[in-house]
Motif scaffolding. Structure first.
Motif, PDB file in Angstrom:
ATOM      1  N   ILE A 132       0.817  -1.216  -0.025  1.00 24.08           N
ATOM      2  CA  ILE A 132      -0.035  -0.009   0.127  1.00 24.08           C
ATOM      3  C   ILE A 132       0.951   1.356  -0.048  1.00 24.08           C
ATOM      4  N   ASN A 133       1.964   1.345   0.781  1.00 21.24           N
ATOM      5  CA  ASN A 133       2.764   2.433   1.084  1.00 21.24           C
ATOM      6  C   ASN A 133       3.494   2.567  -0.357  1.00 21.24           C
ATOM      7  N   ASN A 134       4.073   1.759  -1.118  1.00 25.89           N
ATOM      8  CA  ASN A 134       4.798   2.064  -2.413  1.00 25.89           C
ATOM      9  C   ASN A 134       3.874   2.636  -3.494  1.00 25.89           C
ATOM     10  N   TYR A 135       2.491   2.433  -3.462  1.00 23.03           N
ATOM     11  CA  TYR A 135       1.671   2.851  -4.423  1.00 23.03           C
ATOM     12  C   TYR A 135       1.294   4.552  -3.737  1.00 23.03           C
ATOM     13  N   LEU A 136       1.279   4.643  -2.547  1.00 22.24           N
ATOM     14  CA  LEU A 136       1.307   6.049  -1.963  1.00 22.24           C
ATOM     15  C   LEU A 136       2.524   6.857  -2.156  1.00 22.24           C
ATOM     16  N   LYS A 137       3.519   6.398  -2.459  1.00 23.35           N
ATOM     17  CA  LYS A 137       4.633   7.318  -2.863  1.00 23.35           C
ATOM     18  C   LYS A 137       4.535   7.901  -4.152  1.00 23.35           C
ATOM     19  N   VAL A 149       8.223  16.121  -0.174  1.00 22.60           N
ATOM     20  CA  VAL A 149       7.817  14.636   0.144  1.00 22.60           C
ATOM     21  C   VAL A 149       8.850  13.791   1.046  1.00 22.60           C
ATOM     22  N   LYS A 150      10.074  14.143   1.171  1.00 25.60           N
ATOM     23  CA  LYS A 150      11.191  13.891   1.741  1.00 25.60           C
ATOM     24  C   LYS A 150      11.072  14.193   3.243  1.00 25.60           C
ATOM     25  N   MET A 151      10.594  15.709   3.385  1.00 27.16           N
ATOM     26  CA  MET A 151      10.290  16.133   4.633  1.00 27.16           C
ATOM     27  C   MET A 151       9.220  15.651   5.469  1.00 27.16           C
ATOM     28  N   LEU A 152       8.006  15.440   4.671  1.00 26.10           N
ATOM     29  CA  LEU A 152       6.891  14.976   5.137  1.00 26.10           C
ATOM     30  C   LEU A 152       7.112  13.361   5.594  1.00 26.10           C
ATOM     31  N   SER A 153       7.849  12.721   4.936  1.00 27.72           N
ATOM     32  CA  SER A 153       8.296  11.341   5.351  1.00 27.72           C
ATOM     33  C   SER A 153       8.990  11.253   6.698  1.00 27.72           C
ATOM     34  N   ASN A 154       9.664  12.164   6.731  1.00 31.63           N
ATOM     35  CA  ASN A 154      10.505  12.262   8.250  1.00 31.63           C
ATOM     36  C   ASN A 154       9.454  12.386   9.577  1.00 31.63           C
ATOM     37  N   SER A 155       8.195  12.628   9.063  1.00 34.30           N
ATOM     38  CA  SER A 155       7.363  12.955  10.231  1.00 34.30           C
ATOM     39  C   SER A 155       6.990  11.446  10.966  1.00 34.30           C
ATOM     40  N   PHE A 217       0.406   8.172   4.242  1.00 34.39           N
ATOM     41  CA  PHE A 217       1.678   8.055   3.830  1.00 34.39           C
ATOM     42  C   PHE A 217       2.522   8.081   5.419  1.00 34.39           C
ATOM     43  N   VAL A 218       2.109   8.432   6.097  1.00 33.21           N
ATOM     44  CA  VAL A 218       2.826   8.677   7.537  1.00 33.21           C
ATOM     45  C   VAL A 218       2.405   7.300   8.457  1.00 33.21           C
ATOM     46  N   THR A 219       1.297   7.072   8.215  1.00 35.74           N
ATOM     47  CA  THR A 219       0.897   5.784   9.351  1.00 35.74           C
ATOM     48  C   THR A 219       0.874   4.624   8.928  1.00 35.74           C
ATOM     49  N   VAL A 220       0.884   4.375   7.559  1.00 30.66           N
ATOM     50  CA  VAL A 220       0.852   3.175   6.847  1.00 30.66           C
ATOM     51  C   VAL A 220       2.553   2.410   7.130  1.00 30.66           C
ATOM     52  N   PRO A 221       3.339   3.231   6.573  1.00 30.92           N
ATOM     53  CA  PRO A 221       4.619   2.617   6.481  1.00 30.92           C
ATOM     54  C   PRO A 221       5.295   2.670   8.106  1.00 30.92           C
ATOM     55  N   LYS A 307      16.957   4.129  11.544  1.00 32.24           N
ATOM     56  CA  LYS A 307      16.504   3.843   9.951  1.00 32.24           C
ATOM     57  C   LYS A 307      15.782   5.211   9.529  1.00 32.24           C
ATOM     58  N   LYS A 308      14.902   5.728  10.187  1.00 35.89           N
ATOM     59  CA  LYS A 308      13.907   6.881   9.992  1.00 35.89           C
ATOM     60  C   LYS A 308      14.977   8.142  10.178  1.00 35.89           C
ATOM     61  N   TYR A 309      15.577   8.328  10.979  1.00 38.55           N
ATOM     62  CA  TYR A 309      16.368   9.369  11.177  1.00 38.55           C
ATOM     63  C   TYR A 309      17.379   9.503  10.229  1.00 38.55           C
ATOM     64  N   SER A 310      17.832   8.370   9.630  1.00 41.00           N
ATOM     65  CA  SER A 310      18.802   8.466   8.572  1.00 41.00           C
ATOM     66  C   SER A 310      18.319   9.058   7.385  1.00 41.00           C
ATOM     67  N   SER A 311      16.949   8.912   7.205  1.00 42.93           N
ATOM     68  CA  SER A 311      16.327   9.564   5.911  1.00 42.93           C
ATOM     69  C   SER A 311      16.377  10.957   6.076  1.00 42.93           C
ATOM     70  N   THR A 312      16.208  11.608   7.221  1.00 42.53           N
ATOM     71  CA  THR A 312      16.279  13.069   7.339  1.00 42.53           C
ATOM     72  C   THR A 312      17.815  13.832   6.525  1.00 42.53           C
ATOM     73  N   VAL A 313      18.803  12.853   6.888  1.00 38.14           N
ATOM     74  CA  VAL A 313      19.855  13.299   6.250  1.00 38.14           C
ATOM     75  C   VAL A 313      19.686  13.331   4.511  1.00 38.14           C
TER      76      VAL A 313
END
Length: 404
Positions: A132-137, A149-155, A217-221, A307-313
């Motif tokens: 489901i998440n891959n389609y939401l991307k 999109v990257k900033m929102l995913s960090n939430s 996009f935030v809750t499912v993944p 994993k998620k904090y590394s995405s902020t970089v």
């Protein structure tokens, strides 16, 4: 091993047997400061690789659009991605089988695979959520530019922290919760600009559609990541490549079902999974596959928060690259938001922000290890320091209550 107890090679704590996944997760937090140099090096490599791959993803998705639309089915990209990951898992299993010692039970034997499949059936849950998440991307790319999109995913990290607290009983200090609050502030600062005007293909206002997709996009993944970590670590003795085979196999199945459903509405053309693809989409497939493979190592040998904090970089790389390639403007809001995010990241991982009980030396609780288990993989069990201490404390409390 002496008297059924193994000593930790890092902090020399005692290793018990048969922990729960929650105990292992909480023990990892206590033991994190005592990780070996090899484990720290692995974490650094995971973060660097994750930053590069995640930073490239929204750019490749943006390059795949033609006149603001996708000429291919996003579900087909997801299916090809899962198929590529299944192929990688099979290749790595073949290499692992060749390196097994004489007399060890083959990891490719039908009985071993069947037993592992029964033990790792929980991996079907995150596989479904990831589908489901891959389609939401792809949907998100229709509303926001790559950097946003990257900033929102960090939430997701805040939702993940809440899920870790309630599902895996992980503890966070007040300073760490404050760091997560700073993360949300940084994301909000970046989003202090108007959304595009107009309507979507669904007939919804852009703002409404964007916020609905953002919520999913935030809750499912987030739920998928936490459950994936739970499933992988609860069966730690199983080879990660065998676990990946099950996880990606489930993912390929769910995406294939989605393709069949689309065929009902679009006709036979829906079965042509290569229709509308270009070089950019093929690069996207390989990027997504590499990112998914790397994530499994994060969840099993590190943790979801890292994993998620590394995405902020990766946000800096995404923002600079999208500005250079597509002319997107790096506003002052974006720069301030990034600064706050990095302050949050530094505060969260600072030694001063760790919960008090993480500084205590505990004993280590081991998962059951099969006789033919590989030594290299068992070395990562050191992350489970302090799990037995949790059990002892709970037993002591129960005894005190019984006396009272």
């Amino acid at each position: 091993m002496k008297n059924g107890v193994i000593e930790c090679s890092v902090c020399h704590s005692k290793l018990g047997l048969s922990p729960t996944a929650r105990a292992v997760s909480r023990a990892y937090d206590r033991h994190r400061s005592k990780m070996s140099s090899k484990t720290r090096a692995l974490n650094i490599l995971l973060v660097v690789g994750d930053c590069i791959l995640i930073g490239l993803q929204p750019i490749l998705v943006y390059m795949s659009k033609v006149d603001g639309k996708f000429n291919f089915s996003p579900v087909s990209v997801n299916f090809l991605t899962e198929a590529a990951k299944v192929l990688f898992a099979i290749i790595m299993l073949l290499f692992q089988a060749r390196r097994q010692k004489v007399g060890e039970k083959s990891i490719l034997s039908p009985s071993t695979i069947l037993q592992a499949a029964r033990s790792n059936y929980l991996l079907a849950v995150p596989a479904f959520l990831y589908a489901i998440n891959n389609y939401l991307k792809f949907i998100m790319q229709l509303y926001f530019n790559p950097a946003t999109v990257k900033m929102l995913s960090n939430s997701k990290v805040l939702v993940i922290a809440l899920l870790l607290k309630f599902i895996m009983r992980r503890k966070f200090s007040i300073m760490q919760w404050e760091a997560l609050a700073l993360l949300l502030i940084g994301i909000t600062v970046n989003q202090l600009r108007s959304l595009p005007e107009g309507t979507t293909g669904l007939g919804l206002p852009v703002a409404t559609g964007a916020y609905m997709c953002t919520l999913l996009f935030v809750t499912v993944p987030s739920l998928a990541s936490v459950y994936n970590e739970y499933a992988l670590k609860s069966q730690f003795e199983t080879s990660i490549y065998l676990q990946n085979l099950f996880l990606y196999g489930y993912g390929a199945f769910f995406n294939f079902v989605a393709i069949l459903i689309m065929t009902i509405f679009k006709g036979a053309d829906g079965l042509n999974i290569l229709q509308g693809h270009s070089r950019a989409t093929m690069l996207l497939v390989f990027n997504n596959a590499a990112q998914g493979i790397l994530s499994s190592f994060f969840f099993k040998y590190a943790d979801t928060i890292l994993k998620k904090y590394s995405s902020t970089v990766a946000t800096i790389f995404t923002g600079l690259a999208s500005a250079a390639l597509f002319g997107h403007t790096l506003t002052i809001n974006f720069i301030l938001g990034i600064s706050i995010v990095f302050i949050s990241m530094h505060q969260f991982f600072s030694s001063l922000s760790k919960p008090k009980d993480q500084t205590n030396n505990g004993t280590v609780e081991m998962l059951d290890i099969q006789p033919n288990h590989r030594p290299k993989e068992s070395s990562f069990i050191n992350m489970a320091a302090g799990a037995t201490e949790d059990k002892k404390m709970s037993r002591k409390q129960s005894w005190n209550e019984h006396i009272i």
